[in-house]
Design a protein around this motif. Structure first.
Motif, PDB file in Angstrom:
ATOM      1  N   UNK A 139       0.751  -1.046   0.094  1.00 38.73           N
ATOM      2  CA  UNK A 139      -0.076  -0.157  -0.043  1.00 38.73           C
ATOM      3  C   UNK A 139       0.883   1.275  -0.162  1.00 38.73           C
ATOM      4  N   UNK A 140       2.000   1.277   0.811  1.00 42.60           N
ATOM      5  CA  UNK A 140       2.820   2.425   0.891  1.00 42.60           C
ATOM      6  C   UNK A 140       3.743   2.492  -0.499  1.00 42.60           C
ATOM      7  N   UNK A 141       4.021   1.744  -1.281  1.00 42.88           N
ATOM      8  CA  UNK A 141       4.308   1.636  -2.917  1.00 42.88           C
ATOM      9  C   UNK A 141       3.707   2.657  -3.531  1.00 42.88           C
ATOM     10  N   UNK A 142       2.187   2.123  -3.411  1.00 42.22           N
ATOM     11  CA  UNK A 142       1.277   2.741  -4.257  1.00 42.22           C
ATOM     12  C   UNK A 142       1.134   4.324  -3.962  1.00 42.22           C
ATOM     13  N   UNK A 143       1.034   4.447  -2.777  1.00 42.93           N
ATOM     14  CA  UNK A 143       0.870   5.899  -2.140  1.00 42.93           C
ATOM     15  C   UNK A 143       2.065   6.818  -2.787  1.00 42.93           C
ATOM     16  N   UNK A 144       3.374   6.354  -2.354  1.00 40.85           N
ATOM     17  CA  UNK A 144       4.516   6.891  -2.604  1.00 40.85           C
ATOM     18  C   UNK A 144       4.651   7.263  -4.175  1.00 40.85           C
ATOM     19  N   UNK A 155       5.972   0.890 -11.308  1.00 37.51           N
ATOM     20  CA  UNK A 155       5.344   2.187 -10.928  1.00 37.51           C
ATOM     21  C   UNK A 155       6.250   3.388 -11.442  1.00 37.51           C
ATOM     22  N   UNK A 156       5.830   4.306 -12.387  1.00 35.36           N
ATOM     23  CA  UNK A 156       6.604   5.421 -13.001  1.00 35.36           C
ATOM     24  C   UNK A 156       7.088   6.482 -12.112  1.00 35.36           C
ATOM     25  N   UNK A 157       6.512   6.380 -10.747  1.00 33.16           N
ATOM     26  CA  UNK A 157       7.121   7.544  -9.795  1.00 33.16           C
ATOM     27  C   UNK A 157       8.206   6.870  -8.868  1.00 33.16           C
ATOM     28  N   UNK A 158       8.426   5.807  -8.959  1.00 32.14           N
ATOM     29  CA  UNK A 158       9.365   4.952  -8.171  1.00 32.14           C
ATOM     30  C   UNK A 158      10.693   4.493  -9.072  1.00 32.14           C
ATOM     31  N   UNK A 159      11.851   4.460  -8.289  1.00 27.96           N
ATOM     32  CA  UNK A 159      12.904   4.204  -8.753  1.00 27.96           C
ATOM     33  C   UNK A 159      13.792   3.079  -7.858  1.00 27.96           C
TER      34      UNK A 159
END
Length: 428
Positions: free
Chosen positions: A141-146, A201-205
Motif C-alpha cells: 500500500x505504501x508503494x502505491x501511495x508513494x 510504477x513510474x514514480x518509483x526507482x
C-alpha cells in the motif's frame, strides 16, 4: 543484584564512565559537580564514547562502499546529531520531525534514509522536496501511495523495500522487528512480487533492499541468518531483471546493560563482510542503521535520592528521576545499572529504586543493593539511548537538561524545561 564494581572498567560505558578517586566521572568531569551546577534529573553524555563506538563501525567497514546512517530515534538531541554528521554519518529517520532535525544540523539529504511503516503523504512530499537518498518502503500500500505522491510532485522516489526475513533476533518482543508477527516490512516470500510492482510504477526507482530484525541483539547468528536470506532474495530479484544497487542490513546491535557481551561492531562486520565476499556480493554498496550501539553507553542520568521507605515486603529508594525521564524499565522491564556517584562505606540494603510519578510502573530498578541516604546522588547507566528521545511531560514534569562532556569540558546541549513552557501552546 546491583553491586558496586571493583574496577572502573566494569561499568557500562567504561573507560569513559568510571570511578576516579572515589568519584564517578564522565571522561574528566565529576558528575557530582555537574549535578550541583545544573540540578537533577540530569543527562550527561561522553562525546568520546560516541565517537569511539562509531569508530568501531568505521574500522569494520574500512575500504568498502558503505554508509553508516545513525538511527536518530535512539537519541535525536541536536548536539549528538551534529557530532555524528561531522564524523561522516548519514541518518535513518522515521518522521518529518526527524528529517527537520537532521537538516538543521547540516545533514546531506542524499545521506538520509526514510524508514517507518506509517509515512503520511505530507511526510513523503516533505522528504521528496528535501531530496532524501532513499525511502525504505514497508508495504504494498505504501508503494502505491508513494508512487502517486512522487508523480504529483513531478519527482521519482528512490526506494528500497524492507523485507521481513522471519528471523528471531532473540530479544524482547517489543523490540523484535524481523518476525512474521511484527508490523514491519514485507514478508520474505512476497518480496519478489513487491519489487516487480515497484519497478512497474513510474514514480518509483528501485535502488536497494533493506532488512532490520530487531534491537539489543547480542549474538552474531541472527545477523548471519538474515544476511543469507537477504542475499538469496537479491539473487532472485536481479534474476527477474531488477537491479539492486545497495543492501541495507539495518542496525540493532546491543550494548552492555548488565554484563551483556554483544560482539564488537568491527568484529561483527569483519564476519559479515566475509560472508558477503564468499557469496559474491563484496562489491555492493552497504548501508547500516546503528542507533543504540552508538549512543547508549555514552549517557548517564543523574538522580537524587529523596526518601528511603522501608516496608514489610520491599524497601523503596525514592529518587527524583521517573518513568517520564527513563521510560525503558516501565515499557519493557529493561535493566539499567544504578550506582552511587560517591560510594559510601556502609553495608548495602536491597531497594527498589522508584520515581515520584503516580504509577506503580514508575520504577528504574528492582532489587538493587545500595548504601544510600537521602540527598545522595545516583547514576542510572547506559541511558544514552531511548531515554531523552522517549521522555514525556507526564505529571506535568519538565524534561531534564542535557550536558555533553568533551575531555575536561562540559556544555549544556539542552536547557531544563520550565513548567510555563509546558503550557505555552495551550489556551483557556
Amino acid at each position: 543484584m546491583n553491586h558496586l564494581p571493583s574496577e572502573p572498567s566494569a561499568l557500562p560505558g567504561g573507560p569513559f564512565v568510571a570511578y576516579n578517586g572515589g568519584q564517578l566521572v564522565v571522561e574528566q568531569v565529576e558528575l557530582r559537580a555537574l549535578a550541583a551546577q545544573h540540578g537533577t534529573p540530569l543527562f550527561v553524555y561522553s562525546q568520546a564514547a560516541v565517537l569511539s563506538a562509531l569508530a568501531a563501525y568505521q574500522r569494520g567497514l574500512a575500504g568498502r562502499k558503505a554508509l553508516i546512517c545513525y538511527a536518530m530515534k535512539a537519541n535525536s538531541s541536536l548536539a549528538i546529531l551534529k557530532l555524528l554528521a561531522e564524523a561522516g554519518c548519514g541518518f535513518d529517520i522515521v518522521s518529518s520531525g526527524e528529517l527537520e532535525r537532521a537538516l538543521a544540523v547540516g545533514a546531506e539529504p542524499a545521506k538520509i534514509i526514510f524508514s517507518g511503516v506509517g509515512k503520511t503523504r505530507h511526510e513523503m512530499r516533505h522528504a521528496l522536496h528535501a531530496g532524501v537518498g532513499c525511502f525504505n518502503v514497508e508495504s504494498l500500500a505504501e508503494l502505491e501511495v508513494l508512487d502517486a505522491v512522487a508523480r504529483e510532485c513531478g519527482a521519482v522516489a528512490p526506494v528500497s523495500i524492507r523485507v521481513n526475513p522471519n528471523v528471531d533476533a532473540k530479544t524482547h518482543p517489543y523490540i523484535s522487528t524481523g518476525l512474521k508477527g511484527n508490523k514491519f516490512g514485507i514478508a520474505h516470500e512476497d518480496a519478489l512480487t513487491a519489487y516487480q510492482r515497484a519497478a512497474a510504477l513510474p514514480g518509483l526507482r528501485v535502488v536497494g533492499i533493506d532488512c532490520h530484525i530487531g534491537s539489543q541483539i547480542t549474538e552474531e547468528a541472527p545477523y548471519l541468518e538474515a544476511m543469507d536470506r537477504v542475499l538469496d532474495l537479491v539473487s532472485t530479484i536481479e534474476a527477474a531483471g531488477i537491479a539492486i544497487h545497495h543492501i541495507d542490513f539495518g542496525g540493532g546491535l546491543g550494548i552492555n546493560y548488565n554484563g551483556d557481551t554483544p560482539p564488537q561492531a568491527d568484529a561483527l562486520w569483519t564476519l559479515l563482510l566475509a560472508r558477503l565476499d564468499a557469496r559474491g556480493f563484496g562489491n555492493r554498496t552497504i548501508m547500516i542503521e546503528p542507533g543504540r550501539s552508538l549512543v547508549g553507553n555514552a549517557g548517564v542520568c543523574i538522580t537524587e535520592v529523596q526518601y528511603l521507605k522501608p516496608g514489610e515486603q520491599k524497601n523503596f529508594c525514592i529518587v527524583d528521576a521517573a518513568m517520564n525521564d527513563l521510560p525503558r524499565p516501565a515499557l519493557y522491564e529493561a535493566f539499567h545499572q544504578i550506582v552511587p556517584l560517591q560510594p559510601r562505606d556502609a553495608p548495602p540494603i536491597t531497594y527498589d529504586v522508584v520515581g515520584p510519578v503516580c504509577e506503580s510502573g514508575d520504577w528504574l530498578g528492582r532489587d538493587r543493593d545500595l548504601a544510600v541516604q537521602p540527598g545522595d546522588l545516583l547514576a542510572v547507566l547506559s541511558a544514552g539511548a531511548y531515554s531523552m528521545s522517549m521522555s514525556s511531560n507526564y505529571n506535568t514534569r519538565p524534561r531534564a537538561a542535557e550536558v555533553m562532556v568533551d575531555g575536561g569540558n562540559a556544555r549544556v546541549i539542552r536547557k531544563r524545561e520550565s513548567v510555563e513552557e509546558l503550557w505555552r501552546l495551550e489556551s483557556i
